[in-house]
Design a protein around this motif. Structure first.
Motif, PDB file in Angstrom:
ATOM      1  N   SER A   2      -3.483 -35.706 -30.566  1.00  9.77           N
ATOM      2  CA  SER A   2      -3.278 -34.417 -29.934  1.00  9.77           C
ATOM      3  C   SER A   2      -4.592 -33.661 -29.855  1.00  9.77           C
ATOM      4  O   SER A   2      -5.503 -33.864 -30.642  1.00  9.77           O
ATOM      5  CB  SER A   2      -2.248 -33.607 -30.726  1.00  9.77           C
ATOM      6  N   GLU A   3      -4.657 -32.753 -28.880  1.00 12.70           N
ATOM      7  CA  GLU A   3      -5.875 -31.959 -28.703  1.00 12.70           C
ATOM      8  C   GLU A   3      -5.965 -30.920 -29.814  1.00 12.70           C
ATOM      9  O   GLU A   3      -4.975 -30.319 -30.215  1.00 12.70           O
ATOM     10  CB  GLU A   3      -5.836 -31.274 -27.349  1.00 12.70           C
ATOM     11  N   LEU A   4      -7.165 -30.724 -30.322  1.00  8.28           N
ATOM     12  CA  LEU A   4      -7.369 -29.742 -31.377  1.00  8.28           C
ATOM     13  C   LEU A   4      -7.203 -28.343 -30.820  1.00  8.28           C
ATOM     14  O   LEU A   4      -7.679 -28.043 -29.727  1.00  8.28           O
ATOM     15  CB  LEU A   4      -8.776 -29.886 -31.968  1.00  8.28           C
ATOM     16  N   GLN A   5      -6.540 -27.500 -31.570  1.00  9.44           N
ATOM     17  CA  GLN A   5      -6.380 -26.112 -31.189  1.00  9.44           C
ATOM     18  C   GLN A   5      -7.468 -25.301 -31.878  1.00  9.44           C
ATOM     19  O   GLN A   5      -7.365 -24.995 -33.058  1.00  9.44           O
ATOM     20  CB  GLN A   5      -4.980 -25.606 -31.563  1.00  9.44           C
ATOM     21  N   THR A   6      -8.513 -25.001 -31.166  1.00  9.09           N
ATOM     22  CA  THR A   6      -9.652 -24.260 -31.699  1.00  9.09           C
ATOM     23  C   THR A   6      -9.590 -22.835 -31.196  1.00  9.09           C
ATOM     24  O   THR A   6      -9.319 -22.612 -30.019  1.00  9.09           O
ATOM     25  CB  THR A   6     -10.969 -24.912 -31.229  1.00  9.09           C
ATOM     26  N   PRO A   7      -9.850 -21.869 -32.077  1.00 15.04           N
ATOM     27  CA  PRO A   7      -9.863 -20.488 -31.591  1.00 15.04           C
ATOM     28  C   PRO A   7     -10.865 -20.334 -30.456  1.00 15.04           C
ATOM     29  O   PRO A   7     -11.949 -20.867 -30.500  1.00 15.04           O
ATOM     30  CB  PRO A   7     -10.317 -19.675 -32.815  1.00 15.04           C
ATOM     31  N   GLN A   8     -10.452 -19.616 -29.445  1.00 15.67           N
ATOM     32  CA  GLN A   8     -11.308 -19.296 -28.313  1.00 15.67           C
ATOM     33  C   GLN A   8     -11.369 -17.789 -28.207  1.00 15.67           C
ATOM     34  O   GLN A   8     -10.468 -17.083 -28.645  1.00 15.67           O
ATOM     35  CB  GLN A   8     -10.731 -19.875 -27.014  1.00 15.67           C
ATOM     36  N   ALA A   9     -12.416 -17.303 -27.614  1.00 18.56           N
ATOM     37  CA  ALA A   9     -12.539 -15.866 -27.402  1.00 18.56           C
ATOM     38  C   ALA A   9     -11.299 -15.381 -26.670  1.00 18.56           C
ATOM     39  O   ALA A   9     -10.897 -15.955 -25.676  1.00 18.56           O
ATOM     40  CB  ALA A   9     -13.790 -15.562 -26.598  1.00 18.56           C
ATOM     41  N   GLY A  10     -10.682 -14.346 -27.188  1.00 12.99           N
ATOM     42  CA  GLY A  10      -9.502 -13.789 -26.542  1.00 12.99           C
ATOM     43  C   GLY A  10      -8.200 -14.319 -27.075  1.00 12.99           C
ATOM     44  O   GLY A  10      -7.138 -13.846 -26.681  1.00 12.99           O
ATOM     45  N   ASP A  11      -8.208 -15.290 -27.992  1.00 10.23           N
ATOM     46  CA  ASP A  11      -6.960 -15.817 -28.537  1.00 10.23           C
ATOM     47  C   ASP A  11      -6.151 -14.749 -29.258  1.00 10.23           C
ATOM     48  O   ASP A  11      -4.942 -14.864 -29.378  1.00 10.23           O
ATOM     49  CB  ASP A  11      -7.213 -16.980 -29.504  1.00 10.23           C
ATOM     50  N   ASP A  12      -6.823 -13.712 -29.740  1.00  9.89           N
ATOM     51  CA  ASP A  12      -6.108 -12.658 -30.454  1.00  9.89           C
ATOM     52  C   ASP A  12      -5.533 -11.618 -29.488  1.00  9.89           C
ATOM     53  O   ASP A  12      -4.962 -10.633 -29.910  1.00  9.89           O
ATOM     54  CB  ASP A  12      -7.021 -11.987 -31.487  1.00  9.89           C
ATOM     55  N   HIS A  13      -5.681 -11.861 -28.211  1.00  8.35           N
ATOM     56  CA  HIS A  13      -5.150 -11.022 -27.137  1.00  8.35           C
ATOM     57  C   HIS A  13      -5.768  -9.625 -27.097  1.00  8.35           C
ATOM     58  O   HIS A  13      -5.235  -8.737 -26.451  1.00  8.35           O
ATOM     59  CB  HIS A  13      -3.620 -10.937 -27.205  1.00  8.35           C
ATOM     60  N   ALA A  14      -6.886  -9.428 -27.782  1.00  7.06           N
ATOM     61  CA  ALA A  14      -7.620  -8.174 -27.647  1.00  7.06           C
ATOM     62  C   ALA A  14      -8.257  -8.168 -26.266  1.00  7.06           C
ATOM     63  O   ALA A  14      -8.546  -9.227 -25.715  1.00  7.06           O
ATOM     64  CB  ALA A  14      -8.696  -8.063 -28.734  1.00  7.06           C
ATOM     65  N   PRO A  15      -8.465  -6.994 -25.690  1.00 10.08           N
ATOM     66  CA  PRO A  15      -9.094  -6.972 -24.363  1.00 10.08           C
ATOM     67  C   PRO A  15     -10.513  -7.533 -24.434  1.00 10.08           C
ATOM     68  O   PRO A  15     -11.268  -7.191 -25.327  1.00 10.08           O
ATOM     69  CB  PRO A  15      -9.106  -5.484 -23.993  1.00 10.08           C
ATOM     70  N   ASP A  16     -10.831  -8.419 -23.513  1.00 14.45           N
ATOM     71  CA  ASP A  16     -12.158  -9.040 -23.487  1.00 14.45           C
ATOM     72  C   ASP A  16     -13.064  -8.265 -22.545  1.00 14.45           C
ATOM     73  O   ASP A  16     -13.512  -8.770 -21.521  1.00 14.45           O
ATOM     74  CB  ASP A  16     -12.050 -10.503 -23.063  1.00 14.45           C
ATOM     75  N   ASN A  17     -13.327  -7.016 -22.898  1.00 17.76           N
ATOM     76  CA  ASN A  17     -14.156  -6.189 -22.038  1.00 17.76           C
ATOM     77  C   ASN A  17     -15.446  -5.767 -22.726  1.00 17.76           C
ATOM     78  O   ASN A  17     -16.121  -4.866 -22.274  1.00 17.76           O
ATOM     79  CB  ASN A  17     -13.377  -4.962 -21.555  1.00 17.76           C
ATOM     80  N   ASP A  18     -15.779  -6.447 -23.831  1.00 18.15           N
ATOM     81  CA  ASP A  18     -17.008  -6.140 -24.560  1.00 18.15           C
ATOM     82  C   ASP A  18     -17.494  -7.422 -25.217  1.00 18.15           C
ATOM     83  O   ASP A  18     -16.872  -7.931 -26.147  1.00 18.15           O
ATOM     84  CB  ASP A  18     -16.730  -5.062 -25.611  1.00 18.15           C
ATOM     85  N   VAL A  19     -18.607  -7.951 -24.722  1.00 17.89           N
ATOM     86  CA  VAL A  19     -19.131  -9.217 -25.215  1.00 17.89           C
ATOM     87  C   VAL A  19     -19.425  -9.164 -26.714  1.00 17.89           C
ATOM     88  O   VAL A  19     -19.208 -10.141 -27.430  1.00 17.89           O
ATOM     89  CB  VAL A  19     -20.371  -9.661 -24.407  1.00 17.89           C
ATOM     90  N   VAL A  20     -19.896  -8.021 -27.194  1.00 15.64           N
ATOM     91  CA  VAL A  20     -20.236  -7.913 -28.613  1.00 15.64           C
ATOM     92  C   VAL A  20     -18.979  -8.013 -29.467  1.00 15.64           C
ATOM     93  O   VAL A  20     -18.947  -8.771 -30.443  1.00 15.64           O
ATOM     94  CB  VAL A  20     -21.017  -6.613 -28.898  1.00 15.64           C
TER      95      VAL A  20
END
Length: 196
Positions: A2-20
């Protein structure tokens, strides 16, 4: 397998409107994965380590394509700041590649992992201090959001293993398929940032 489930930016569903903010959340995900690798054994440790390797490779590639170029252009002394971070990244990639060849149950694995963790956390603190703080001061919310989108795009295309010595586009030329992947990553980033 199976494919590994690795955290990706945005997985926590926070708005991705700030790169920092996005990269800081990834630093937290990396710390959590180090905890998981250290706390497990056998197949669980192997799985957690695979996810850690992937997240580190993806995270560093995204920074190399989005953060470092911005810092070089927009931050006073940016060239040296970036060169220092690239040196740290290369050293961490070398150690990670060495660990990647070991059996996670090898008695030498955990001590080397702990050293890698120390190095990665020192590097993350330097990024936060010398790059992230300056990024936020040097640009507006529109550019912070564009860079966040570019980070997410880079993650989708980034290599899943460490490639020591590949911290610049010029060095990618000799890597064949990896270079092609890096080129696709760059194209995806540029498109996400509104470039051509």
């Amino acid at each position: 397998m199976s494919e590994l489930q690795t955290p990706q930016a945005g997985d926590d569903h926070a708005p991705d409107n700030d790169v920092v903010a996005l990269l800081m959340r990834q630093h937290g995900d990396i710390r959590n994965l180090f905890d998981e690798v250290e706390a497990t054994a056998g197949d669980e440790r192997r799985d957690a380590f695979r996810r850690l390797v992937r997240l580190l490779a993806v995270h560093e590639t995204a920074e190399e394509e989005v953060v470092h170029p911005f810092v070089r252009r927009a931050v006073a002394g940016g060239e040296q700041i970036v060169e220092d971070r690239l040196t740290e990244e290369r050293e961490a990639k070398e150690m990670l590649a060495s660990l990647d060849e070991m059996d996670p149950d090898d008695p030498q694995f955990l001590p080397q992992l702990i050293q890698l963790r120390h190095d990665v956390q020192t590097h993350a603190r330097a990024e936060e201090r010398y790059e992230f703080n300056h990024i936020r001061r040097s640009t507006d919310v529109t550019n912070l959001a564009a860079m966040a989108r570019a980070i997410k795009a880079a993650e989708a295309m980034a290599p899943t293993r460490p490639h020591p010595g590949v911290e610049s586009g010029a060095k990618n030329m000799a890597l064949g398929p990896v270079a092609a992947l890096m080129d696709r990553t760059k194209d995806t980033v540029r498109k996400a940032m509104g470039g051509s």
